[in-house]
Every structure is written in structure tokens, then in C-alpha cells.
Scaffold this motif. Structure first.
Motif, PDB file in Angstrom:
ATOM      1  N   THR A 157      35.901   7.509  26.187  1.00  0.00           N
ATOM      2  CA  THR A 157      35.831   7.543  27.493  1.00  0.00           C
ATOM      3  C   THR A 157      34.334   8.052  27.935  1.00  0.00           C
ATOM      4  O   THR A 157      33.817   7.870  29.090  1.00  0.00           O
ATOM      5  CB  THR A 157      37.007   8.252  28.264  1.00  0.00           C
ATOM      6  N   ALA A 158      33.857   8.740  27.072  1.00  0.00           N
ATOM      7  CA  ALA A 158      32.572   9.654  27.441  1.00  0.00           C
ATOM      8  C   ALA A 158      31.359   8.566  28.010  1.00  0.00           C
ATOM      9  O   ALA A 158      30.673   8.778  28.883  1.00  0.00           O
ATOM     10  CB  ALA A 158      32.145  10.407  26.324  1.00  0.00           C
ATOM     11  N   MET A 159      31.234   7.715  27.037  1.00  0.00           N
ATOM     12  CA  MET A 159      30.212   6.519  27.466  1.00  0.00           C
ATOM     13  C   MET A 159      30.609   5.803  28.422  1.00  0.00           C
ATOM     14  O   MET A 159      29.377   5.537  29.457  1.00  0.00           O
ATOM     15  CB  MET A 159      29.752   5.797  26.307  1.00  0.00           C
ATOM     16  N   SER A 160      31.616   5.418  28.718  1.00  0.00           N
ATOM     17  CA  SER A 160      31.882   4.641  30.300  1.00  0.00           C
ATOM     18  C   SER A 160      31.829   5.318  31.214  1.00  0.00           C
ATOM     19  O   SER A 160      31.424   4.920  32.230  1.00  0.00           O
ATOM     20  CB  SER A 160      33.328   4.241  29.741  1.00  0.00           C
ATOM     21  N   ALA A 161      32.215   6.722  31.132  1.00  0.00           N
ATOM     22  CA  ALA A 161      31.822   7.542  32.443  1.00  0.00           C
ATOM     23  C   ALA A 161      30.578   7.878  32.822  1.00  0.00           C
ATOM     24  O   ALA A 161      30.076   7.678  33.878  1.00  0.00           O
ATOM     25  CB  ALA A 161      32.517   8.985  32.094  1.00  0.00           C
ATOM     26  N   ILE A 162      29.651   7.943  31.872  1.00  0.00           N
ATOM     27  CA  ILE A 162      28.025   7.915  31.808  1.00  0.00           C
ATOM     28  C   ILE A 162      27.631   6.864  32.595  1.00  0.00           C
ATOM     29  O   ILE A 162      26.939   6.651  33.650  1.00  0.00           O
ATOM     30  CB  ILE A 162      27.357   8.410  30.579  1.00  0.00           C
ATOM     31  N   ILE A 163      28.143   5.721  32.073  1.00  0.00           N
ATOM     32  CA  ILE A 163      27.573   4.221  32.507  1.00  0.00           C
ATOM     33  C   ILE A 163      28.290   3.974  33.988  1.00  0.00           C
ATOM     34  O   ILE A 163      27.441   3.676  34.877  1.00  0.00           O
ATOM     35  CB  ILE A 163      28.213   3.116  31.671  1.00  0.00           C
ATOM     36  N   ALA A 164      29.278   4.569  34.333  1.00  0.00           N
ATOM     37  CA  ALA A 164      29.909   4.322  35.603  1.00  0.00           C
ATOM     38  C   ALA A 164      28.977   5.240  36.582  1.00  0.00           C
ATOM     39  O   ALA A 164      28.521   4.835  37.853  1.00  0.00           O
ATOM     40  CB  ALA A 164      31.367   4.992  35.649  1.00  0.00           C
ATOM     41  N   MET A 165      28.750   6.184  36.290  1.00  0.00           N
ATOM     42  CA  MET A 165      27.840   7.146  36.965  1.00  0.00           C
ATOM     43  C   MET A 165      26.287   6.525  37.382  1.00  0.00           C
ATOM     44  O   MET A 165      25.983   6.554  38.360  1.00  0.00           O
ATOM     45  CB  MET A 165      27.708   8.548  36.476  1.00  0.00           C
ATOM     46  N   SER A 166      25.770   6.029  36.390  1.00  0.00           N
ATOM     47  CA  SER A 166      24.600   5.055  36.285  1.00  0.00           C
ATOM     48  C   SER A 166      24.614   4.278  37.470  1.00  0.00           C
ATOM     49  O   SER A 166      23.720   3.885  38.191  1.00  0.00           O
ATOM     50  CB  SER A 166      24.191   4.758  35.126  1.00  0.00           C
ATOM     51  N   GLN A 167      25.681   3.418  37.326  1.00  0.00           N
ATOM     52  CA  GLN A 167      25.870   2.046  38.107  1.00  0.00           C
ATOM     53  C   GLN A 167      25.977   2.724  39.564  1.00  0.00           C
ATOM     54  O   GLN A 167      25.160   2.026  40.451  1.00  0.00           O
ATOM     55  CB  GLN A 167      27.021   1.279  37.857  1.00  0.00           C
ATOM     56  N   TRP A 168      26.629   3.736  39.997  1.00  0.00           N
ATOM     57  CA  TRP A 168      26.669   4.155  41.364  1.00  0.00           C
ATOM     58  C   TRP A 168      25.395   4.880  41.856  1.00  0.00           C
ATOM     59  O   TRP A 168      25.085   4.322  42.894  1.00  0.00           O
ATOM     60  CB  TRP A 168      27.818   5.494  41.134  1.00  0.00           C
ATOM     61  N   GLN A 169      24.610   5.165  40.800  1.00  0.00           N
ATOM     62  CA  GLN A 169      23.253   5.811  41.572  1.00  0.00           C
ATOM     63  C   GLN A 169      22.262   4.576  41.639  1.00  0.00           C
ATOM     64  O   GLN A 169      21.441   4.868  42.798  1.00  0.00           O
ATOM     65  CB  GLN A 169      22.905   6.897  40.484  1.00  0.00           C
ATOM     66  N   GLY A 170      22.274   3.584  40.771  1.00  0.00           N
ATOM     67  CA  GLY A 170      21.390   2.611  40.834  1.00  0.00           C
ATOM     68  C   GLY A 170      21.453   1.406  41.707  1.00  0.00           C
ATOM     69  O   GLY A 170      20.898   0.644  42.138  1.00  0.00           O
ATOM     70  N   PHE A 171      22.884   1.312  42.009  1.00  0.00           N
ATOM     71  CA  PHE A 171      23.305   0.023  42.721  1.00  0.00           C
ATOM     72  C   PHE A 171      22.546  -0.435  43.896  1.00  0.00           C
ATOM     73  O   PHE A 171      22.297  -1.375  44.111  1.00  0.00           O
ATOM     74  CB  PHE A 171      24.978  -0.045  42.872  1.00  0.00           C
TER      75      PHE A 171
END
Length: 295
Positions: A157-171
Motif C-alpha cells: 500500500t505504500a506506493m499507492s498512498a504516496i501517489i494518492a497524496m501527489s494527485q491531491w496536491q497537483g490536481f
């Protein structure tokens, strides 16, 4: 004579910029290529020429390939959310009749983009915290306690959690750029489509999507290049762990150079990373130029 003088003066204005670009962009690229052929201990200063040995080691390195796969996953998810998703959201916002609500919605979605990646990473580190984090508390409050877990402490789950944060930040940033591109479309085109009885869905695919093609191409280049240059969020949230499951090329480069003291190998990773991003940019620019929109 005047034309020659004009060219000379123009070159005189451009020359300082060319010198700076050459000194701070192209010269380091050439030097990095040279460093990638060395076995270099930066602390002792010893250097040994090893030719292509660093690249051979790179091909055989499983962590390099898992890091590359994480970057690819990052790029695919980012394209879905920060290009196609952002375009859809921008079209919805620009379709709101109230200009006041348009401004409010743009601001709401853009606010996360104003937060630095480091701060956003620390914020979501707390959100994902298994015992005190609000995410697990929310899942338990909703009766989904079985889904609560150590999001950053598990390889699955670690990589998916990081990607989710990044999408929230750059969307929001991507949405704002697409909103600007949609505003540039002449209103007469939408008016003609409405007279012909074209509905909002078909208008989106038949008018909006084709006429923002250049912005879509630009955002694809920026998004994919950014996905292969990811560093801050991974270092802040997991530093590549657990068990190297969240390593990306940027963090593996850093670890190889500054932790394992193998700067020649780190330079080889940097060279491959540069070639990947350059190839993507050239391909996207070629496609965008061939499909340029004019009205």
C-alpha cells in the motif's frame, strides 16, 4: 550593412543567456555523462575509469527496475487524474453559469497546489499514521475498520498512498491551466453547437477536447516528466521503504550517491533518467506540432 549590424546586435543580446545556459545546463549534462564512466569515491576523491560497467550494473539491478516501474505507475496515474480528470473538471467548472461560483471553485481546487510538496508529504504522513491518523479513524467510524492499516508501512500500500497524496496536491494546478485553455475557445463555437442541438457531453468531446489539444499535449509532457522526477514526497513519507518498495529513480539515485557513496553509479542513473524525460518531451512535442489547432 544595417542587416548585418542588426544581427550582430541581436547576437550580443542573446550571447549572455547562451553562455549561462551552456554553463549551468549543457556542461553539467556532459560532465554527468563523464562521471557515469567512473568508479568515484567522493569522500576520498579516488576515481577509476570503468567504462560502461555502471550501466551494466544498472541493467542487472532489481531495485533500479522496481524504481523504474514505480515511476511508470506514477506517470500512468498522473495522466489519468492530472490530464484527463483535470480537463473534465475544468470543463464542468467553466460550464457553471455563475462567474462568482467559477472563481470560488477554481480557488478551492487550486489551494492544495499552493502547498509545498514537503509540507504536503508531512501532512499526509500524519493522515496515514496507523494509530493517530484521521484516515484510519474515519474508516473505523464508518464501520470499515477492517480496511484500517499501516498505509506507509506495508509494501502493498505504500506506493499507492504516496501517489494518492501527489494527485491531491497537483490536481488543482492542472485544472486551472485547462480552465484557461477552455476560456480561450471562441464562444461563437459553443453557440453554434448549442443551435445545432449538441448536448453538453457531445460538446465536451467534439468541441472542448479537440480545441484544447495543445494544452493537453503540454500537460502530458509536464505530467510525465514530473512523474519521472519525483523525489520530495517519497523522501519525506517513506525514504524509499519499506524494503525499497517505494524507491523511484530520483530517490535511488540519491541513495546510491550520498548514502552508498557510489557517485559513478548515481550518475549513470541520472543519465538514463535524462534520456527518458528527453525522449518523452521530444515525442510529445512532435505529436503536438503535427496536430496543432488553429481558429
Amino acid at each position: 550593412m544595417r542587416a548585418t549590424l542588426r544581427r550582430t546586435l541581436g547576437l550580443a543580446w542573446v550571447l549572455p543567456a547562451l553562455v549561462l545556459v551552456g554553463a549551468f545546463v549543457y556542461l553539467p549534462l556532459v560532465q554527468n555523462l563523464q562521471f557515469s564512466t567512473l568508479k568515484w569515491d567522493i569522500y576520498s576523491g579516488s576515481q577509476e575509469y570503468v567504462g560502461l560497467a555502471n550501466y551494466t550494473k544498472l541493467v542487472e539491478d532489481p531495485v533500479f527496475w522496481s524504481s523504474f516501474g514505480n515511476n511508470v505507475l506514477y506517470a500512468v496515474v498522473s495522466i489519468v487524474f492530472q490530464v484527463f480528470g483535470a480537463l473534465l473538471l475544468a470543463a464542468i467548472i467553466e460550464g457553471v453559469r455563475s462567474e462568482r461560483w467559477q472563481r470560488v471553485l477554481r480557488a478551492v481546487y487550486f489551494i492544495p497546489s499552493a502547498i509545498s510538496l514537503t509540507v504536503a508529504g508531512l501532512l499526509f504522513y500524519f493522515v496515514y499514521e496507523p494509530n493517530l491518523g484521521p484516515l484510519n479513524h474515519a474508516l473505523k467510524a464508518a464501520g470499515l475498520g477492517d480496511l484500517a492499516q499501516a498505509w506507509l508501512g506495508q509494501e502493498s500500500t505504500a506506493m499507492s498512498a504516496i501517489i494518492a497524496m501527489s494527485q491531491w496536491q497537483g490536481f488543482g494546478y492542472s485544472t486551472l491551466l485547462f480552465a484557461v485553455a477552455i476560456q480561450r475557445i471562441p464562444t461563437e463555437i459553443y453557440g453554434a453547437a448549442a443551435i445545432d442541438g449538441v448536448g453538453p457531453v457531445r460538446r465536451f468531446f467534439s468541441v472542448t477536447v479537440p480545441l484544447v489539444r495543445e494544452m493537453t499535449g503540454l500537460m502530458a509532457i509536464v505530467t510525465i516528466s514530473g512523474a519521472f522526477q519525483v523525489f520530495n514526497e517519497v523522501m519525506v513519507m517513506t525514504a524509499g521503504g519499506p524494503n525499497n518498495s517505494t524507491q523511484v529513480l530520483g530517490t535511488w539515485l540519491y541513495r546510491s550517491g550520498f548514502v552508498r557513496n557510489n557517485f559513478g553509479y548515481a550518475a549513470a542513473i541520472a543519465t538514463v533518467l535524462f534520456m527518458i524525460t528527453l525522449g518523452i518531451a521530444v515525442a510529445q512535442l512532435w505529436v503536438t506540432r503535427r496536430r496543432r489547432v488553429e481558429w
